[in-house]
Each structure stands twice: as C-alpha cells, then as structure tokens.
Motif scaffolding. Structure first.
Motif, PDB file in Angstrom:
ATOM      1  N   PRO A 102      15.382  83.279  75.932  1.00 20.25           N
ATOM      2  CA  PRO A 102      14.421  82.444  77.037  1.00 20.25           C
ATOM      3  C   PRO A 102      15.377  82.199  78.310  1.00 20.25           C
ATOM      4  CG  PRO A 102      15.011  80.930  75.270  1.00 20.25           C
ATOM      5  CD  PRO A 102      15.574  82.076  74.665  1.00 20.25           C
ATOM      6  N   LEU A 103      14.727  82.128  79.325  1.00 18.77           N
ATOM      7  CA  LEU A 103      15.555  81.990  80.580  1.00 18.77           C
ATOM      8  C   LEU A 103      15.715  80.454  80.801  1.00 18.77           C
ATOM      9  CD1 LEU A 103      13.962  84.088  83.547  1.00 18.77           C
ATOM     10  CD2 LEU A 103      15.497  84.555  81.915  1.00 18.77           C
ATOM     11  N   MET A 104      15.103  79.502  80.249  1.00 10.50           N
ATOM     12  CA  MET A 104      15.092  77.985  80.084  1.00 10.50           C
ATOM     13  C   MET A 104      14.938  77.535  78.842  1.00 10.50           C
ATOM     14  SD  MET A 104      13.407  75.458  82.695  1.00 10.50           S
ATOM     15  CE  MET A 104      14.574  75.731  84.161  1.00 10.50           C
ATOM     16  N   LEU A 105      15.842  76.409  78.434  1.00 10.80           N
ATOM     17  CA  LEU A 105      15.216  75.620  77.572  1.00 10.80           C
ATOM     18  C   LEU A 105      15.265  73.981  78.041  1.00 10.80           C
ATOM     19  CD1 LEU A 105      18.101  76.541  74.894  1.00 10.80           C
ATOM     20  CD2 LEU A 105      15.844  77.109  74.726  1.00 10.80           C
ATOM     21  N   PHE A 106      14.137  73.390  77.318  1.00 14.70           N
ATOM     22  CA  PHE A 106      14.125  72.111  77.514  1.00 14.70           C
ATOM     23  C   PHE A 106      14.600  71.155  76.248  1.00 14.70           C
ATOM     24  CE2 PHE A 106      10.496  74.337  79.398  1.00 14.70           C
ATOM     25  CZ  PHE A 106      10.305  73.905  80.704  1.00 14.70           C
ATOM     26  N   THR A 107      15.443  70.255  76.700  1.00 16.65           N
ATOM     27  CA  THR A 107      16.254  69.653  75.678  1.00 16.65           C
ATOM     28  C   THR A 107      16.140  67.910  75.995  1.00 16.65           C
ATOM     29  OG1 THR A 107      18.404  69.552  76.745  1.00 16.65           O
ATOM     30  CG2 THR A 107      17.874  71.556  75.428  1.00 16.65           C
ATOM     31  N   LEU A 108      16.061  67.332  74.495  1.00 19.05           N
ATOM     32  CA  LEU A 108      16.171  65.945  74.612  1.00 19.05           C
ATOM     33  C   LEU A 108      17.386  65.676  73.534  1.00 19.05           C
ATOM     34  CD1 LEU A 108      14.652  63.308  75.684  1.00 19.05           C
ATOM     35  CD2 LEU A 108      13.278  63.538  73.436  1.00 19.05           C
ATOM     36  N   GLY A 109      18.268  64.968  74.102  1.00 18.15           N
ATOM     37  CA  GLY A 109      19.529  64.424  73.093  1.00 18.15           C
ATOM     38  C   GLY A 109      20.900  65.023  74.029  1.00 18.15           C
ATOM     39  N   ASN A 110      21.761  64.466  73.502  1.00 14.85           N
ATOM     40  CA  ASN A 110      23.128  64.545  74.057  1.00 14.85           C
ATOM     41  C   ASN A 110      24.097  65.727  73.341  1.00 14.85           C
ATOM     42  OD1 ASN A 110      22.617  62.691  75.878  1.00 14.85           O
ATOM     43  ND2 ASN A 110      23.047  61.197  74.390  1.00 14.85           N
ATOM     44  N   ALA A 111      23.767  66.462  72.143  1.00 16.28           N
ATOM     45  CA  ALA A 111      24.653  67.198  71.598  1.00 16.28           C
ATOM     46  C   ALA A 111      24.767  68.424  72.418  1.00 16.28           C
ATOM     47  CB  ALA A 111      24.334  67.651  70.259  1.00 16.28           C
ATOM     48  N   SER A 112      25.991  69.174  72.506  1.00 20.39           N
ATOM     49  CA  SER A 112      26.250  70.338  72.947  1.00 20.39           C
ATOM     50  C   SER A 112      25.774  71.575  71.837  1.00 20.39           C
ATOM     51  CB  SER A 112      27.754  70.482  73.226  1.00 20.39           C
ATOM     52  OG  SER A 112      28.019  71.783  73.757  1.00 20.39           O
ATOM     53  N   ARG A 192       8.382  63.124  63.013  1.00 22.35           N
ATOM     54  CA  ARG A 192       8.525  62.216  64.196  1.00 22.35           C
ATOM     55  C   ARG A 192       9.594  61.329  64.171  1.00 22.35           C
ATOM     56  NH1 ARG A 192       2.335  60.719  65.478  1.00 22.35           N
ATOM     57  NH2 ARG A 192       1.550  62.688  66.035  1.00 22.35           N
ATOM     58  N   SER A 193       9.776  60.687  62.935  1.00 28.02           N
ATOM     59  CA  SER A 193      10.998  59.622  62.890  1.00 28.02           C
ATOM     60  C   SER A 193      12.084  60.500  62.419  1.00 28.02           C
ATOM     61  CB  SER A 193      10.786  58.825  61.575  1.00 28.02           C
ATOM     62  OG  SER A 193      10.650  59.580  60.300  1.00 28.02           O
ATOM     63  N   LEU A 194      12.444  61.659  61.923  1.00 31.31           N
ATOM     64  CA  LEU A 194      13.450  62.390  62.108  1.00 31.31           C
ATOM     65  C   LEU A 194      13.797  63.024  63.222  1.00 31.31           C
ATOM     66  CD1 LEU A 194      15.512  64.002  60.267  1.00 31.31           C
ATOM     67  CD2 LEU A 194      14.026  65.927  59.825  1.00 31.31           C
ATOM     68  N   ALA A 195      13.104  63.387  63.932  1.00 34.69           N
ATOM     69  CA  ALA A 195      13.391  63.918  65.201  1.00 34.69           C
ATOM     70  C   ALA A 195      13.806  62.743  66.149  1.00 34.69           C
ATOM     71  CB  ALA A 195      11.996  64.464  66.059  1.00 34.69           C
ATOM     72  N   ALA A 196      13.147  61.766  66.190  1.00 38.30           N
ATOM     73  CA  ALA A 196      13.865  60.477  66.836  1.00 38.30           C
ATOM     74  C   ALA A 196      15.237  60.068  66.306  1.00 38.30           C
ATOM     75  CB  ALA A 196      12.930  59.336  66.499  1.00 38.30           C
ATOM     76  N   GLU A 197      15.595  60.134  64.943  1.00 33.11           N
ATOM     77  CA  GLU A 197      16.841  59.753  64.478  1.00 33.11           C
ATOM     78  C   GLU A 197      17.897  60.964  64.935  1.00 33.11           C
ATOM     79  OE1 GLU A 197      19.054  59.070  59.966  1.00 33.11           O
ATOM     80  OE2 GLU A 197      17.280  59.540  60.140  1.00 33.11           O
ATOM     81  N   ILE A 198      17.506  62.033  65.007  1.00 35.72           N
ATOM     82  CA  ILE A 198      18.350  63.175  65.482  1.00 35.72           C
ATOM     83  C   ILE A 198      18.843  62.977  66.935  1.00 35.72           C
ATOM     84  CG2 ILE A 198      18.414  65.676  66.161  1.00 35.72           C
ATOM     85  CD1 ILE A 198      16.524  66.160  63.885  1.00 35.72           C
ATOM     86  N   ARG A 200      18.550  59.917  68.548  1.00 38.41           N
ATOM     87  CA  ARG A 200      19.639  58.564  68.419  1.00 38.41           C
ATOM     88  C   ARG A 200      20.942  59.256  68.064  1.00 38.41           C
ATOM     89  NH1 ARG A 200      14.802  56.262  66.335  1.00 38.41           N
ATOM     90  NH2 ARG A 200      16.032  56.526  64.138  1.00 38.41           N
ATOM     91  N   SER A 201      21.153  59.851  66.935  1.00 40.07           N
ATOM     92  CA  SER A 201      22.444  60.127  66.556  1.00 40.07           C
ATOM     93  C   SER A 201      23.362  61.303  67.072  1.00 40.07           C
ATOM     94  CB  SER A 201      22.219  60.532  65.023  1.00 40.07           C
ATOM     95  OG  SER A 201      21.564  59.641  64.143  1.00 40.07           O
ATOM     96  N   LYS A 202      23.112  61.285  68.321  1.00 38.22           N
ATOM     97  CA  LYS A 202      23.920  62.514  69.240  1.00 38.22           C
ATOM     98  C   LYS A 202      23.542  63.871  68.810  1.00 38.22           C
ATOM     99  CE  LYS A 202      27.191  59.123  70.406  1.00 38.22           C
ATOM    100  NZ  LYS A 202      28.874  58.772  70.624  1.00 38.22           N
ATOM    101  N   GLY A 203      22.135  63.966  68.234  1.00 43.02           N
ATOM    102  CA  GLY A 203      21.753  65.422  68.089  1.00 43.02           C
ATOM    103  C   GLY A 203      20.899  65.875  69.121  1.00 43.02           C
ATOM    104  N   ILE A 204      20.296  66.893  69.165  1.00 40.19           N
ATOM    105  CA  ILE A 204      19.419  67.254  70.164  1.00 40.19           C
ATOM    106  C   ILE A 204      18.272  68.129  69.635  1.00 40.19           C
ATOM    107  CG2 ILE A 204      20.576  69.821  70.315  1.00 40.19           C
ATOM    108  CD1 ILE A 204      20.346  69.398  73.247  1.00 40.19           C
ATOM    109  N   LEU A 205      17.019  68.203  70.296  1.00 44.35           N
ATOM    110  CA  LEU A 205      15.876  68.801  70.463  1.00 44.35           C
ATOM    111  C   LEU A 205      15.877  69.864  71.501  1.00 44.35           C
ATOM    112  CD1 LEU A 205      13.312  65.945  69.651  1.00 44.35           C
ATOM    113  CD2 LEU A 205      14.830  67.121  68.127  1.00 44.35           C
ATOM    114  N   ALA A 206      15.355  71.162  71.149  1.00 41.33           N
ATOM    115  CA  ALA A 206      15.688  72.029  72.052  1.00 41.33           C
ATOM    116  C   ALA A 206      14.457  72.971  71.775  1.00 41.33           C
ATOM    117  CB  ALA A 206      16.690  73.017  71.862  1.00 41.33           C
ATOM    118  N   THR A 207      13.603  73.680  73.013  1.00 44.48           N
ATOM    119  CA  THR A 207      12.622  74.428  72.936  1.00 44.48           C
ATOM    120  C   THR A 207      12.719  74.980  74.266  1.00 44.48           C
ATOM    121  OG1 THR A 207      10.207  74.430  72.665  1.00 44.48           O
ATOM    122  CG2 THR A 207      11.087  72.636  74.010  1.00 44.48           C
TER     123      THR A 207
END
Length: 372
Positions: A102-112, A192-198, A200-207
């Motif tokens: 994909p040309l673009m990813l939308f991300t939430l979180g701080n992991a590289s 939802r709680s697992l996503a939030a924990e990811i 919070r724990s310096k993980g990342i959600l990406a889409t």
C-alpha cells in the motif's frame, strides 16, 4: 507526518486511487511532478502526459477522493494517528519490497516497523492448547536467547494471532497488529482491550484502510500481504487445510521471506495445514526457538552457556567441501553442490541426507541447503 495539512490530504487521496501500487505511483508522479499536480490536472492532460487513458483520471472520481481525504485528515489529527507514506524515510523498508505494498499506512503507537528482527506469527482462530503452549515457550525463549531487538507481527484475530500478541506483551517484546479496517474500530470487538494494551506497551496498530472505508471479507485477505511482507519470516502455528494463515505463508514465500511451520499429529485438524506446508517444502519444520534463530542466522545473547557439541566432527573430504561452500555462500541448491563436488546429483543427495542426520544441515523450500 508530512509538512502541512494540504500535503497529507493529497497523499491520502493519491494512496486511495483504485489499483495504485508503488510502481504505478512512481510513474504517475514522474510525469505530473507531485500528488497535488496529479489532482489539479484535467482528464485530458493526464491522458496526454501518461500516453493512455484510465478511469482514475476521471475528474469527478478524483474530486471525491479529495473530499474523502479531507475528512480522514480531520480524523487522524483528532486521534493522534501517524501516517507512513511510501516515499518517506519512515515507511517500512521490508514492506516496500513488495510490488503490491500500500502507498500509505495509518498507525497508532510508537513501535518501529523497521527496527531489528521482525517475525510474523499466524494461524487458526480455533487455537488449541498445543498451539498456545508452543507460542508461550517460543516467545519466552526468543526473548532470552536473541541479542537483536525483535518485533512480533500478527493480525489481531482470535486464536493464534491473539496468543502471539499477548505473549509478546508478557515478554516485553514489541508487537505490531495489522488491521483489516480503519482505526475508528477494532475487530473483533473483544480485542479492544488487547489493542489498547498493545499501544500502551510501545506496540503499534497499522492499517492501509481509512476510517470511512467499508469492512468486507476481502480486506482480511488483503491484510495478509502486509503481515507477510513486513517481516523477515512468517511462522504458521496451527492451520486447517484451508485458511488465511496458509495464504499468508504462501505470500511470504512469494516475497522471498523464510516460512516456518509447527508440525502436529496427522489426525489433528488444525495441524493438517502446517503439515502440508512442510510436506510441500513451502515451510521449514520448527520445534523450538533455536530452530528459528539458527535458520535465520540471528545473533544470540552472550549469556548462552549450554554446552555445544564440536562444530564439525569427523568430516569426510566431500563433507568438508560442502561445509566450506555453505560457509562462503550461505546456502546452495543441490545442483550447485553437485557441480562443486563434480558428482552425480543422486550421490550428492545421499551425502546431504547423511549430513542432515549428523545435524550439520537444514533443508529449505526450493531444494536449498544451509548449515545448521
């Protein structure tokens, strides 16, 4: 983030073009100069510049993408969402190697999504104690034995995906969840709680999907290509003969990534897919963290003190030749070894089987051999 709001609007719109991929995107930008100029040009100007006509040049269609992008820009600003664009330095290098990235990813979180080693773990939504226990021990051992930073990638689905994310969190390993929908929701809702924990724990959600994109079955298949391409290797832990995990494994192989699978009893439904991958030489058999570390040649921690057997005990001249060749080249096909040894393929095959029994070699998909 891009330098200004106008730039992000045009990039989101450009990334939303139907059928767009990095190759076509570069071609369009080479002729128009920028995303903004692509949207400012008339249908006729674009057809003239490109030398062909296409439905994505339609003025009404392009204007609708701009309006959608404006709404999405408001959403990502309000929710502190970061964008990773294919021409920016922050875009994942491994993912950009895929022709259909994909040309673009939308991300939430701080992991590289570029740091250290990346391992995708996928499998059935109907995980058994066998698969979950394996993931628990695998991630605990990878954390203990690996010297390099590790990130676990999966799809936030029920079963194996969830076990991968949860055990990464338990072992303080960053984890990336690739979603099949926009960041305005979480599916399944019970995660939802697992996503939030990811997050919070310096993980990342990406889409790759915006908040206004509809969710449909095809999104989950498309999501698998990102899971496969983001990582150095993909591990399948439990799968029936059909399923998304097998699609991910074959996509990973197509991206020239290593593929591993956990074997199981032939009578177990959710081991049949893994056993088939191994039998078809699409995946290497994995039983422990050491199997992955050694196959990937990943660095180990210096604290490892277990006694090791002699590196190459009592080798024949031909075995020494094979060992020396693999030490230099990293891997080799049987035909290359036959040429090097000046021996028929049938005799080299017998030699290689003996060396596997001596625990000197490992076989990989495509008839390739590497040192153990």
């Amino acid at each position: 983030m891009p330098h200004n709001e106008t730039e992000i609007i045009y990039r989101i719109a450009f990334a939303s073009l139907k059928g767009i991929n990095p190759t076509l995107a570069r071609e369009l930008l080479a002729h128009t100069g920028s995303e903004q100029e692509f949207f400012r040009a008339t249908d006729r100007q674009l057809s003239s510049l490109m030398g062909f006509s296409n439905r994505i040049f339609d003025r009404t269609y392009r204007e609708s993408l701009i309006e959608k992008a404006k709404r999405e820009t408001d959403f990502i600003t309000a929710n502190s969402i970061r964008t990773l664009y294919f021409s920016e330095t922050g875009y994942p290098k491994r993912l950009l190697e895929a022709e259909d990235a994909p040309l673009m990813l939308f991300t939430l979180g701080n992991a590289s999504l570029d740091k250290g080693r990346m391992l995708s773990i996928v499998g059935t939504r109907h995980a058994t104690n066998y698969g979950i226990s394996f993931i628990e021990s695998l991630l605990r051992d990878l954390k203990e034995k690996m010297a390099d930073p590790l990130t676990i990638v999966s799809g936030l689905a029920l079963g194996i995906d969830a076990a991968a994310h949860k055990n990464a969190l338990r072992n303080s390993i960053p984890t990336a969840a690739v979603l099949a929908h926009g960041l305005n929701m979480i599916y399944p809702a019970q995660h939802r709680s697992l996503a939030a924990e990811i997050v919070r724990s310096k993980g990342i959600l990406a889409t790759e999907y915006s908040s206004s994109d509809p969710v449909h079955k095809g999104n989950f298949i498309a999501r698998n290509r990102i899971v496969a391409a983001l990582s150095d290797a993909t591990l399948v832990v439990e799968s029936a003969n059909k399923g998304g995990a097998l699609i991910t494994a074959r996509l990973a192989a197509g991206y020239n990534r290593d593929v591993f699978a956990l074997p199981g009893r032939t009578s177990d439904r959710f081991s049949q897919g893994c056993n088939r991958l191994i039998a078809d030489h699409c995946a290497a058999l994995v039983q422990t963290a050491d199997d992955i570390i050694e196959a990937m040649n990943w660095s180990r921690t210096q604290s490892r003190t277990d006694t090791q057997p002699p590196l190459f005990p009592d080798l024949s001249d031909e075995e020494e030749t094979v060992i020396n060749y693999l030490q230099t080249q990293g891997e080799a096909h049987i035909s290359q070894l036959a040429f090097t040894l000046n021996r028929p393929v049938s005799k080299v095959m017998a030699l290689l089987i003996d060396m596997e029994f001596k625990n000197l070699l490992m076989t990989f998909p495509g008839g390739k051999y590497r040192l153990k």
